[in-house]
Scaffold this motif. Sequence first.
Motif, PDB file in Angstrom:
ATOM      1  N   MET A  34       0.688  -1.179  -0.014  1.00 47.13           N
ATOM      2  CA  MET A  34       0.033  -0.007  -0.016  1.00 47.13           C
ATOM      3  C   MET A  34       0.845   1.310  -0.067  1.00 47.13           C
ATOM      4  O   MET A  34       0.506   2.433  -0.464  1.00 47.13           O
ATOM      5  CB  MET A  34      -0.981   0.041   1.202  1.00 47.13           C
ATOM      6  CG  MET A  34      -2.401  -0.765   1.201  1.00 47.13           C
ATOM      7  SD  MET A  34      -3.324  -0.477   2.116  1.00 47.13           S
ATOM      8  CE  MET A  34      -2.787  -1.720   3.579  1.00 47.13           C
ATOM      9  N   PRO A  38       0.232   2.561  -3.896  1.00 44.71           N
ATOM     10  CA  PRO A  38      -1.215   2.991  -3.384  1.00 44.71           C
ATOM     11  C   PRO A  38      -2.056   3.098  -4.578  1.00 44.71           C
ATOM     12  O   PRO A  38      -1.709   3.472  -5.734  1.00 44.71           O
ATOM     13  CB  PRO A  38      -0.865   4.235  -2.755  1.00 44.71           C
ATOM     14  CG  PRO A  38       0.287   4.718  -3.392  1.00 44.71           C
ATOM     15  CD  PRO A  38       1.195   3.672  -3.806  1.00 44.71           C
ATOM     16  N   GLN A  39      -3.101   2.658  -4.374  1.00 46.80           N
ATOM     17  CA  GLN A  39      -4.382   2.825  -5.267  1.00 46.80           C
ATOM     18  C   GLN A  39      -4.622   4.172  -5.186  1.00 46.80           C
ATOM     19  O   GLN A  39      -5.016   4.947  -4.248  1.00 46.80           O
ATOM     20  CB  GLN A  39      -5.607   1.896  -4.841  1.00 46.80           C
ATOM     21  CG  GLN A  39      -5.031   0.496  -5.021  1.00 46.80           C
ATOM     22  CD  GLN A  39      -6.415  -0.353  -4.626  1.00 46.80           C
ATOM     23  OE1 GLN A  39      -7.245   0.077  -3.892  1.00 46.80           O
ATOM     24  NE2 GLN A  39      -6.172  -1.901  -4.915  1.00 46.80           N
ATOM     25  N   LEU A  54      -4.027   6.663   3.346  1.00 44.26           N
ATOM     26  CA  LEU A  54      -3.842   5.241   3.186  1.00 44.26           C
ATOM     27  C   LEU A  54      -2.612   4.896   3.764  1.00 44.26           C
ATOM     28  O   LEU A  54      -2.321   3.903   4.318  1.00 44.26           O
ATOM     29  CB  LEU A  54      -4.019   5.174   1.874  1.00 44.26           C
ATOM     30  CG  LEU A  54      -4.056   3.549   1.416  1.00 44.26           C
ATOM     31  CD1 LEU A  54      -5.118   2.800   2.005  1.00 44.26           C
ATOM     32  CD2 LEU A  54      -3.895   3.293  -0.285  1.00 44.26           C
ATOM     33  N   ALA A  58      -1.714   1.768   6.103  1.00 41.38           N
ATOM     34  CA  ALA A  58      -0.602   0.783   5.748  1.00 41.38           C
ATOM     35  C   ALA A  58       0.255   0.474   6.787  1.00 41.38           C
ATOM     36  O   ALA A  58       0.568  -0.839   7.160  1.00 41.38           O
ATOM     37  CB  ALA A  58       0.167   1.096   4.505  1.00 41.38           C
TER      38      ALA A  58
END
Length: 148
Positions: A34, A38-39, A54, A58
């Motif tokens: 992540m 990362p998305q 995020l 993570a």
Amino acid sequence: MPRRVVRRLQTTLGRRGAFLAILGTGKTCWGIGMIVAPQPAPQGLRLLLEMCPLSSWAWLWITCGLITTASAFLRVGRDWAGFVAALIPPTVWAISYTSAVVTGEFTRGGFLAVWYLTSHVGVIMWAATVPEHSVPHVPRPARKGRPG
């Protein structure tokens, strides 16, 4: 030499420890993933992202993964922290996905929540109750005497 190392590791970890080591390594890798990749917009995690970025979540996966892995080397009964740490990230993710379903943001989140609750939380809770069995060693065949 490698066989001795593997045998000693199996003896040290036991069944529960091996489970914790595998689980902890996976959680740590998931968290690192992540951070590294990362998305852009992870669907269903809006509840979490409103609280922290995020990358912070993570680090939750990484920290819990490291605690889980370290607990693999503790004796049965003292390894409880590893099981608790292993439960935290998937439970948090399941809550976020459930929230996304309730708010209508991500209807597929219900399936993901059930997946986290069964394949993660359920399996961890089951493994925490599995007793450690000591399997007796296979006796070595008697050595033949030396001719004298």
